[in-house]
Design a protein around this motif. Structure first.
Motif, short mmCIF file in Angstrom:
data_model
loop_
_atom_site.label_atom_id
_atom_site.label_comp_id
_atom_site.label_asym_id
_atom_site.label_seq_id
_atom_site.Cartn_x
_atom_site.Cartn_y
_atom_site.Cartn_z
N LEU A 282 54.86 50.39 32.76
CA LEU A 282 53.41 49.03 32.38
C LEU A 282 53.13 48.73 32.42
CD1 LEU A 282 52.11 49.71 29.40
CD2 LEU A 282 53.28 48.24 28.52
N LEU A 283 53.96 47.60 32.85
CA LEU A 283 52.73 46.36 33.77
C LEU A 283 52.43 46.61 34.71
CD1 LEU A 283 55.07 43.48 34.16
CD2 LEU A 283 53.03 43.49 33.47
N LEU A 284 52.82 48.02 35.67
CA LEU A 284 51.89 48.17 36.77
C LEU A 284 50.87 48.84 36.79
CD1 LEU A 284 54.54 49.25 39.22
CD2 LEU A 284 52.74 47.68 39.95
N LEU A 285 50.93 49.89 35.52
CA LEU A 285 49.19 50.27 35.42
C LEU A 285 48.51 50.00 34.75
CD1 LEU A 285 50.74 53.78 33.94
CD2 LEU A 285 48.86 54.17 35.35
N LEU A 286 48.77 48.43 34.29
CA LEU A 286 47.92 47.53 33.05
C LEU A 286 47.05 46.79 34.74
CD1 LEU A 286 49.56 45.92 30.09
CD2 LEU A 286 47.72 46.85 30.35
N ALA A 287 48.04 46.32 35.51
CA ALA A 287 47.71 45.47 36.31
C ALA A 287 46.26 46.60 38.10
CB ALA A 287 48.82 45.76 37.85
N ILE A 288 46.71 48.22 37.56
CA ILE A 288 46.31 48.68 38.25
C ILE A 288 45.20 49.49 37.42
CG2 ILE A 288 45.67 51.38 39.61
CD1 ILE A 288 48.63 50.48 39.80
N LEU A 289 45.09 49.46 36.39
CA LEU A 289 43.72 49.95 35.63
C LEU A 289 42.87 48.63 34.74
CD1 LEU A 289 45.49 53.05 34.23
CD2 LEU A 289 44.01 52.73 36.29
N VAL A 290 43.15 47.65 34.99
CA VAL A 290 42.92 46.85 33.93
C VAL A 290 42.96 45.40 34.80
CG1 VAL A 290 42.63 45.88 31.56
CG2 VAL A 290 43.56 48.22 32.08
N PRO A 291 42.09 45.32 35.24
CA PRO A 291 41.96 44.37 36.25
C PRO A 291 41.65 42.90 35.27
CG PRO A 291 39.33 45.23 36.41
CD PRO A 291 40.66 45.92 35.48
N ALA A 292 42.51 41.67 35.98
CA ALA A 292 42.50 40.16 34.95
C ALA A 292 40.89 39.62 35.01
CB ALA A 292 43.37 38.90 35.21
N PRO A 293 40.60 39.19 34.21
CA PRO A 293 39.00 38.95 33.59
C PRO A 293 38.90 37.36 35.41
CG PRO A 293 40.69 37.62 32.11
CD PRO A 293 40.87 38.24 32.69
N ILE A 294 37.51 38.47 35.20
CA ILE A 294 36.85 36.74 36.71
C ILE A 294 35.52 36.87 36.42
CG2 ILE A 294 36.57 38.59 37.88
CD1 ILE A 294 38.43 36.71 40.58
N ALA A 295 34.60 35.24 36.77
CA ALA A 295 34.14 35.29 36.51
C ALA A 295 33.29 33.97 37.84
CB ALA A 295 33.89 34.75 35.45
N PRO A 296 31.78 34.53 37.59
CA PRO A 296 30.99 33.22 38.49
C PRO A 296 31.68 32.17 39.24
CG PRO A 296 29.79 34.76 37.59
CD PRO A 296 30.65 34.80 37.05
N ALA A 297 31.93 31.62 40.01
CA ALA A 297 32.59 30.07 40.15
C ALA A 297 31.27 29.05 38.79
CB ALA A 297 31.89 29.42 41.07
N ILE A 298 31.94 28.56 38.31
CA ILE A 298 31.45 27.07 38.27
C ILE A 298 30.10 26.56 38.77
CG2 ILE A 298 31.24 24.92 36.44
CD1 ILE A 298 34.68 25.84 35.68
N GLU A 299 28.64 25.75 37.84
CA GLU A 299 27.65 25.99 38.45
C GLU A 299 27.95 23.89 37.98
OE1 GLU A 299 24.09 27.63 38.42
OE2 GLU A 299 24.48 29.31 38.91
N ASN A 300 27.26 23.99 36.72
CA ASN A 300 27.39 22.47 36.40
C ASN A 300 28.27 22.74 35.17
OD1 ASN A 300 27.30 19.68 34.95
ND2 ASN A 300 24.59 20.93 34.70
N ILE A 301 29.44 22.10 34.67
CA ILE A 301 30.80 22.19 34.38
C ILE A 301 30.45 21.54 32.88
CG2 ILE A 301 32.20 19.78 35.14
CD1 ILE A 301 34.17 22.09 34.22
N THR A 302 29.59 19.96 32.54
CA THR A 302 29.52 19.91 31.94
C THR A 302 28.55 21.07 30.69
OG1 THR A 302 27.66 18.85 33.04
CG2 THR A 302 29.18 17.11 31.94
N THR A 303 28.19 21.90 31.02
CA THR A 303 27.09 22.98 30.07
C THR A 303 28.44 23.67 29.01
OG1 THR A 303 26.77 24.01 32.16
CG2 THR A 303 24.28 22.46 31.26
N ILE A 304 28.03 23.87 28.41
CA ILE A 304 28.39 25.06 27.83
C ILE A 304 27.59 26.25 27.66
CG2 ILE A 304 29.76 25.23 25.68
CD1 ILE A 304 29.95 23.16 24.90
N PRO A 305 28.26 27.40 28.03
CA PRO A 305 27.08 28.26 27.78
C PRO A 305 27.77 28.85 27.04
CG PRO A 305 29.74 28.44 29.78
CD PRO A 305 29.78 27.36 29.07
N GLY A 306 26.68 29.44 26.17
CA GLY A 306 26.86 29.92 24.67
C GLY A 306 27.57 31.39 24.23
#
Lengths: 417, 314
Positions: free
Chosen positions: B207-231
């Motif tokens: 189950l773990l391997l299937l999840l790991a292959i098929l559903v990637p862990a979340p990832i997002a662009p690097a933070i540009e300005n830490i103090t702003t709160i994305p909406g």
């Protein structure tokens, strides 16, 4: 139980095989370490077929991320593109300073006339203030023709200002209850280069620098424009790129609508301008940028009230008048701006000792040269075609001395349509 | 299962340590390096991610089972507390791991999370400083989360896991009625136990391997300005219910007090509520501790409902 054990290990082994296959079938990343940033980027893994954007921006030196932004290590398209500046167009005026700016790049010093971004931001192309001011004045929203609003908020930080206009506020249509102003805001603000163009291939251009410098078609004789943005930056801008804004129709001031031209131009002359005026051979043989200079098009750093205040090149700039020859300059300094401009668009071999024409403001017309017999040659900036022409002085021209504007020349030299 | 998941987390985590760089400029980039450029790095990271999420689920289900079978009654009361402590540590480990991504996807949770701490009377500012290490979240914060994740929380988690299992043996194995009070006295053999556990591990691994292959862990662009709160950001899924409550107003009440009250109720269960009778130990849904079961069902339903609302409203 043994059987159950077997039935669970087989799927497990299959999944292991699946994981190994997924990994080994993955596209091999292509690394690029541009010399300017020195940081690896992997954009070429997918974009290796993209042509180099221009000779001045070699891929090995600039890479992709320096101008475009984006996540340089990501191999997932969504993530890689998520933080790109200006989407596909990093030269959009909202992000141009981060993408193209910097003292080593296009917001360099005004002395060396390299502050292109500041000049463009304050130019008529970006502010559109002439149209806004005139509409506000005409429909009683302001009592004079002093420019107060532009398509975007701009300040002239360079001193001295020849025009005295130090700043413009962003035009906000919601501050006007007059429906005609609302109509104007809705229908007529698509021309300035911070705005998205109108729908349709004839209007297709991008925003910011790319509006002009990423021509949709490189060939001036190709009248059908490709509406796909091209990965190119060029100084050889054909007339039909200018035509994506200019000569595409007229504003109906009664309905406050833009009326697209409906004629089907068959010849270059017809395509160049819409059929409302007369034009001389130069105007429908050359490209716009062969006569109109970078300062006219991109501004001089000052905020101008209307297009007329900055557009100053006339027939006499190249041809002179009956009484005077056109202004010239002999190039003695290898650092002369004319050489820099000629290098960016190498249509002719300009050499030290050459005498070229200059405008009344001293701008070099670097694609021209004075020939030994007193005539002049001009190379088309987009076409490379060579034309030889003579000054008015010594010709049979019977024009009055006080009527030396282009419109007076048109009286005799325009082609009737 | 939980022990196996913890081992997977340990191994994959150690592998990630070789590439992860805990600085604000490099953290997200090093996560991208692991995900896209290191051979099998994406798989390792996905395994780490999915093991962590499954561990939370498995632990929560374990907690439900313990209450629904009355297994927390004395002499297992203390081990119940160890388990509860371990559950909190696992959630904190998951949250610190999530923050280590240091990309735009975690920005909301980080800023809101640390600001939430600030609202606690008297000790709020002290706790805020303790977590962020500075006046605003930055390099010191990331380093602290890193230290907590791989040391400050890992060590207690390891100790608590060993203690939890050891205590289980000391308390006489899993809960069951006293000798003579249960009808079926047969026990499975040692070999059978190993077989069953192996099968469970194989199924879980698949189950773990299937999840790991098929559903990637979340990832997002690097933070540009830490103090702003994305909406449009979401908290990590296990805090979505808190995020949903925060929309109701007072952050101190909904974001701090309510979760603490719920934890307190869980702590009180073996001490303050009717405990299951001896004869009913280890049996599903004993009548004698119905109140504890009802309270837990209500709390679990609320958390699930709020989580679903939190997912839908964004």
């Amino acid at each position: 139980m043994h059987r159950f054990f077997l039935f669970t290990s087989i799927p497990f082994l299959l999944v292991i095989l699946f994981a190994w296959l997924t990994e080994s079938l993955r596209q091999q990343p292509i690394e690029l370490i541009p010399t300017l940033s020195g940081k690896s980027e992997y954009c070429l893994t997918c974009h290796s077929d993209l042509p180099e954007i221009s000779a001045s921006h070699p891929m090995e030196v600039f890479g992709c991320v320096l101008c475009h932004g984006g996540e340089r290590l990501a191999l997932d398209a969504d993530l890689a593109h998520a933080s790109m500046r200006g989407g596909k167009n990093p030269s959009d005026l909202a992000v141009v300073e981060q993408s193209c700016g910097g003292s080593d790049c296009h917001s360099g010093s005004s002395q060396a006339e390299r502050d292109h971004i500041q000049r463009v931001m304050t130019s008529i192309q970006a502010t559109y203030t002439g149209a806004i001011t005139n509409i506000l004045f005409t429909f009683g929203e302001q009592s004079d023709l002093l420019p107060r609003f532009g398509a975007l908020t701009v300040q002239d930080t360079s001193l001295p200002s020849k025009t005295g206009i130090r700043s413009l506020e962003a035009f906000n249509p919601s501050q006007h209850i007059n429906p005609i102003i609302q109509q104007f805001a809705q229908n007529c603000l698509t021309c300035h280069i911070s705005a998205k163009a109108r729908e349709g291939a004839d209007f297709h251009r991008q925003t910011g620098c790319a509006a002009c410098h990423s021509p949709a078609s490189q060939s001036p004789y190709n009248t059908s424009l490709d509406d796909k943005p091209k990965h190119t930056l060029s100084n050889a801008i054909p007339y039909n790129q200018c035509n994506t804004c200019h000569n595409r129709g007229n504003y109906d001031l009664r309905l406050m609508e833009f009326v697209e031209r409906a004629d089907q131009p068959a010849t270059r002359l017809e395509n160049y301008y819409q059929p409302i005026a007369q034009f001389t051979l130069c105007e429908y043989t050359l490209d716009c940028i062969d006569c109109h200079t970078a300062v006219e098009v991109m501004g001089d750093g000052d905020i101008h009230a209307t297009q007329k205040d900055i557009q100053y090149v006339q027939c006499r700039t190249c041809h002179g008048t009956l009484a005077e020859l056109p202004l010239t300059k002999t190039l003695l300094d290898a650092d002369d701006r004319a050489f820099r401009l000629a290098l960016l668009n190498p249509m002719m071999d300009l050499a030290i000792g050459d005498t070229i024409l200059i405008t009344e403001n001293g701008e070099p017309l670097w694609n021209t040269r004075v020939l030994p017999g007193g005539s002049y040659e001009l190379y088309g900036k987009a076409t490379g075609q060579r034309l030889v022409f003579r000054p008015v002085m010594g010709s049979g021209c019977k024009q009055n001395e006080w009527e030396q504007d282009s419109q007076s020349c048109h009286t005799c030299h325009a082609l009737e349509r | 299962m939980a022990v196996f998941l913890s081992l997977v987390l340990l191994v994959t985590g150690i592998l990630e340590l070789y590439y992860y760089i805990p600085t604000p400029t490099d953290a997200a980039l090093s996560v991208q390096t692991i995900t896209y450029l290191v051979p099998f790095g994406g798989l390792i990271r996905n395994l780490h991610f999915w093991s962590a999420q499954l561990l939370i689920i498995v632990s929560a289900v374990h907690l439900l089972r313990v209450v629904f079978t009355g297994a927390y009654a004395a002499p297992r009361r203390f081990n119940y507390l160890i388990g509860l402590g371990l559950f909190v540590v696992l959630i904190l480990l998951n949250f610190t791991g999530y923050i280590l991504r240091w990309d735009q996807g975690i920005q909301w949770a980080l800023i809101v999370g640390v600001n939430l701490v600030k609202t606690i009377p008297a000790v709020g500012n002290f706790l805020y400083r303790l977590i962020t290490g500075a006046d605003t979240p930055g390099a010191a914060t990331l380093l602290r989360f890193y230290a907590w994740h791989i040391f400050g929380l890992m060590l207690p988690a390891g100790i608590l896991i060993i203690w939890h299992v050891f205590q289980l043996r000391r308390d006489g194995g899993i809960a069951m009625p006293a000798p003579g009070m249960h009808s079926d006295t047969s026990r499975i053999t040692r070999f059978e136990l190993v077989r069953r556990e192996t099968v469970a591990v194989l199924l879980l691994s698949t189950l773990l391997l299937l999840l790991a292959i098929l559903v990637p862990a979340p990832i997002a662009p690097a933070i540009e300005n830490i103090t702003t709160i994305p909406g449009d950001s979401l908290a990590p899924w296990f805090f979505l219910w808190v995020q949903q409550m925060l929309k109701w107003g007072d952050p101190l009440l909904w974001g701090v007090f309510v979760p603490l009250i719920m934890l307190t109720i869980l702590i009180i269960i073996p001490y303050g509520l009717p405990i299951p009778k001896n004869a009913e130990l280890g049996r599903w849904l004993p009548k004698s501790n119905r109140l504890a079961q009802i309270i837990l069902v209500v709390m679990a339903s609320l958390v699930i409902l709020l989580t679903l609302l939190g997912t839908r409203s964004n």
